[in-house]
Design an enzyme around this catalytic site. Structure first.
Site, short mmCIF file in Angstrom:
data_model
loop_
_atom_site.label_atom_id
_atom_site.label_comp_id
_atom_site.label_asym_id
_atom_site.label_seq_id
_atom_site.Cartn_x
_atom_site.Cartn_y
_atom_site.Cartn_z
N PRO A 79 0.34 11.58 3.02
CA PRO A 79 -1.02 12.10 2.88
C PRO A 79 -1.69 12.29 4.23
O PRO A 79 -1.45 11.53 5.17
CB PRO A 79 -1.73 10.98 2.10
N HIS B 97 -3.60 6.86 -3.58
CA HIS B 97 -3.25 6.02 -2.42
C HIS B 97 -3.98 4.68 -2.56
O HIS B 97 -5.21 4.63 -2.47
CB HIS B 97 -3.68 6.72 -1.12
N CYS C 19 0.91 -1.14 0.00
CA CYS C 19 0.00 0.00 0.00
C CYS C 19 0.95 1.19 0.00
O CYS C 19 1.97 1.18 0.71
CB CYS C 19 -0.88 0.00 1.24
N SER D 19 -1.89 17.34 2.87
CA SER D 19 -0.88 16.31 2.67
C SER D 19 0.45 17.04 2.58
O SER D 19 0.49 18.26 2.39
CB SER D 19 -1.13 15.53 1.38
N LYS E 139 -13.17 8.98 -2.99
CA LYS E 139 -12.94 8.02 -1.91
C LYS E 139 -13.21 6.62 -2.43
O LYS E 139 -14.20 6.41 -3.11
CB LYS E 139 -13.90 8.33 -0.75
N HIS F 31 3.78 7.59 7.47
CA HIS F 31 3.08 7.38 6.20
C HIS F 31 1.76 8.15 6.13
O HIS F 31 1.11 8.15 5.09
CB HIS F 31 2.83 5.89 5.97
N GLY F 32 1.34 8.76 7.21
CA GLY F 32 0.05 9.45 7.17
C GLY F 32 -0.30 9.99 8.54
O GLY F 32 0.58 10.23 9.35
#
Lengths: 155, 457
Positions: B354, B213, B77, B361, B456, B380-381
């Site tokens: 992000p 993503h 991912c 982001s 989304k 990573h986020g």
């Protein structure tokens, strides 16, 4: 149709469910409904086609994992969503548990809206399931003799 | 031998971490065989399976282990960031139409790609070649491949180690987004912190970028499940010693360990090809709707955040090859590192972080400091702080839509449950995560991005 006995619980990142049944077969069936409900409101599904699903394992945990993985694979490879577990049996011979089930449901095909002529999936999905996990998985006999299944689904 | 658990955090983020098992998980990882230096947790850490999400751990190639818990179900991912020559004013009025066009060509949710159904040979080629599978496509350019971690192709991949079940799941999923926290975002450069690096990357205030993503879809998930079963069968005694079964492992230098690594690499290649295919489709749509040349839309970079890599790092003043696990963490290599693209040599590897839906982001670059502190890794986020159930109870899809509308962000996402589960309030504060990342020297912020359109999954 079996009463769909399951509930969703709190989990930090993914989705955890608890399903019940008077025996393992019922509890496992309700686990399928819980899993399906993550993807689509199962009450909107039609029973159009039937599929045979089977699993073999040494423990009930492994059997549940295998069974639910088959259901996930049907979603991914055939867009097939289960509306009903029409029959299910679990038997033990020596060290091996064998599960055999018939599930009915429908395929999430693309249909065309009559008014707008826009293509869209037949069913409105609300999530995706990546995998069943062993995380916090438990299969126990609760008070009153009900079989309780708990498992976490990676979404 | 045990090593310390090292958490990169501040008071606010740490208090979130005391609400779940992430700290204990970081401690559990510290006890795994062959672990080097430390069990690291990034500022966005939260509870995972075995490893905390935001966990980084490196093991000796000869005496260490490989564990699916340190990689995850969604192998590779990750995030791909693309830049366009467009500026906000030029496309402001077209955002909704562009998003609708993208949704027509990029299946979301459980949707499959009926236009690109791979046959048996093709899927093996994708698993082996990764991004290179798309090299002959007229809307794919060489920099799409060179500006990608591993050039979008891990050479250790072995398609024969990926099961038929996994291939069956993946064959109609190339070019699809999936669901959960996956997204495509149209973004605008909002604030620049490092003018020099921004200029070298060709980025200016108000410029339009887009971010994708997603990961290896059902194929990667199945590979993880398959190898959890194989590892459990091969090493049952090791599991007895573990606090969580999800931390099960195989020695890296074992048949099972090597097969898993090569299947993981193949799945990673699938994910890189997936993100590139989506990026290419968005490029075609943007180029057509704004009448620009497709070649003017370029890749900035593509990073994985669920993966294990063979990397050389300094241990006790000597170079050593390690198997580095990053679970919800991003590689962040410094300038002059041999593994980064030649055109980025002088300033370092782009690090893409992000935020959650509707929030900022960030684009950062890797630093020398990060190599010494956490094997060249960054967050990573934003990291979840509320469960999906609590998020659904606390937020309504309509109020989220209203908030996004107030921020002039177009949202395409039909699932009410999906939207509430991904509410910004369910995540940690991304600005806080970036601030800690910067202060800890894990990566250096270059600029901040603001979303103007979200699809989304």
């Amino acid at each position: 149709m079996t009463d769909k006995m399951y509930q969703f619980m709190d989990h930090p990142a993914d989705i955890k469910f608890r399903s019940f049944g008077s025996n393992h077969e019922e509890a496992f069936s309700n686990a399928v409904y819980a899993l399906t409900d993550i993807v689509v409101d199962h009450t909107t599904l039609e029973s159009v086609t039937s599929k045979q699903v089977s699993a073999k394992a040494h423990t009930y945990e492994q059997l549940l994992y295998d069974f639910l993985e088959h259901i996930i694979i049907l979603i991914d490879t055939e867009q097939f969503l289960v509306s009903n577990v029409t029959s299910i049996s679990i038997s033990r011979a020596n060290d091996v548990l064998t599960l055999s089930a018939q599930v009915s449901g429908d395929t999430n095909t693309t249909v065309t809206d009559q008014k707008t002529k826009e293509p869209h999936p037949k069913y409105q999905t609300q999530g995706d399931v990546k995998a069943i996990t062993y995380h916090e998985m438990s299969i126990t006999k609760g008070e009153g003799g009900l079989i309780e299944v708990e498992a976490v689904v990676d979404v | 031998m045990n090593v310390p658990a090292v958490l990169f955090t501040d008071e606010a983020l740490l208090s979130d971490s005391t609400e779940d098992r992430s700290i204990q998980q970081a401690k559990n990882v510290a006890t795994l065989p062959g672990i080097k230096k430390g069990s690291f947790a990034m500022p966005d850490m939260h509870q995972g399976y075995g490893f905390p999400i935001g966990g980084v751990a490196a093991f000796s190639k000869k005496h260490g282990i490989i564990t699916p818990g340190g990689i995850g179900f969604d192998i590779n991912c990750g995030v791909r960031l693309m830049k366009t020559p467009l500026f906000h004013d030029e496309i402001k009025k077209k955002v909704k139409d562009i998003l609708k066009e993208i949704v027509r060509s990029v299946p979301v949710g459980i949707g499959t790609n009926t236009e690109t159904r791979l046959d048996t040979q093709e899927i093996d080629t994708v698993l082996t070649q990764g991004c290179r599978f798309l090299a002959d496509n007229p809307h794919v350019f060489e920099s799409d491949i060179s500006r990608c971690e591993e050039n979008g192709q891990m050479k250790q991949a072995d398609a024969s180690k990926v099961s038929q079940k996994a291939k069956a799941r993946g064959k109609a999923q190339l070019g699809t987004l999936g669901a959960g926290n996956h997204f495509i975002e149209l973004q605008v450069v909002d604030e620049i912190y490092d003018e020099t690096t921004a200029e070298q990357l060709g980025l200016k205030q108000g410029q339009i970028l887009y971010m994708i993503h997603c990961g290896s879809r059902g194929l990667g998930h199945q590979v993880c499940s398959d190898y959890l079963r194989k590892i459990e069968t091969a090493y049952p005694e090791a599991i007895q010693q573990l606090d969580e079964k999800d931390l099960m492992y195989a020695p890296f230098d074992s048949k099972t360990g090597q097969e898993y690594f090569s299947a993981m690499a193949a799945s990673a290649n699938f994910a890189w090809a997936n993100r590139l295919m989506i990026a290419k489709n968005v490029r075609s749509i943007l180029a057509q709707s704004t009448e620009i040349e497709p070649s003017t839309i370029e890749t900035i970079y593509d990073v994985a955040h669920n993966i294990a890599k063979l990397e050389t790092h300094t241990i006790d003043n000597a170079p050593e090859e390690l198997i580095v696990h990053r679970k919800g963490a991003t590689r962040a290599f410094p300038p002059h590192h041999p593994d980064i693209p030649a055109d980025y040599e002088t300033f370092g590897q782009p690090v893409i972080i992000p935020g959650s839906m509707g929030t900022h982001s960030y684009l950062l670059i890797g630093t020398e400091g990060s190599m010494h502190k956490a094997f060249g890794s960054a967050p990573h986020g934003a990291g979840r702080k509320l469960s999906r159930k609590k998020a659904m109870q606390s937020f309504s899809a309509q109020s989220i839509r209203n908030d996004l509308e107030t921020l002039h962000i177009e949202l395409i996402g039909d699932s009410e449950k999906g939207i509430t589960q991904e509410a910004p309030g369910a995540y940690k504060d991304i600005d806080d995560v970036i601030s800690v990342t910067k202060e800890a020297g894990l990566a250096k912020p270059v600029l901040r991005l603001r979303p103007i359109g979200v699809i989304k999954g």
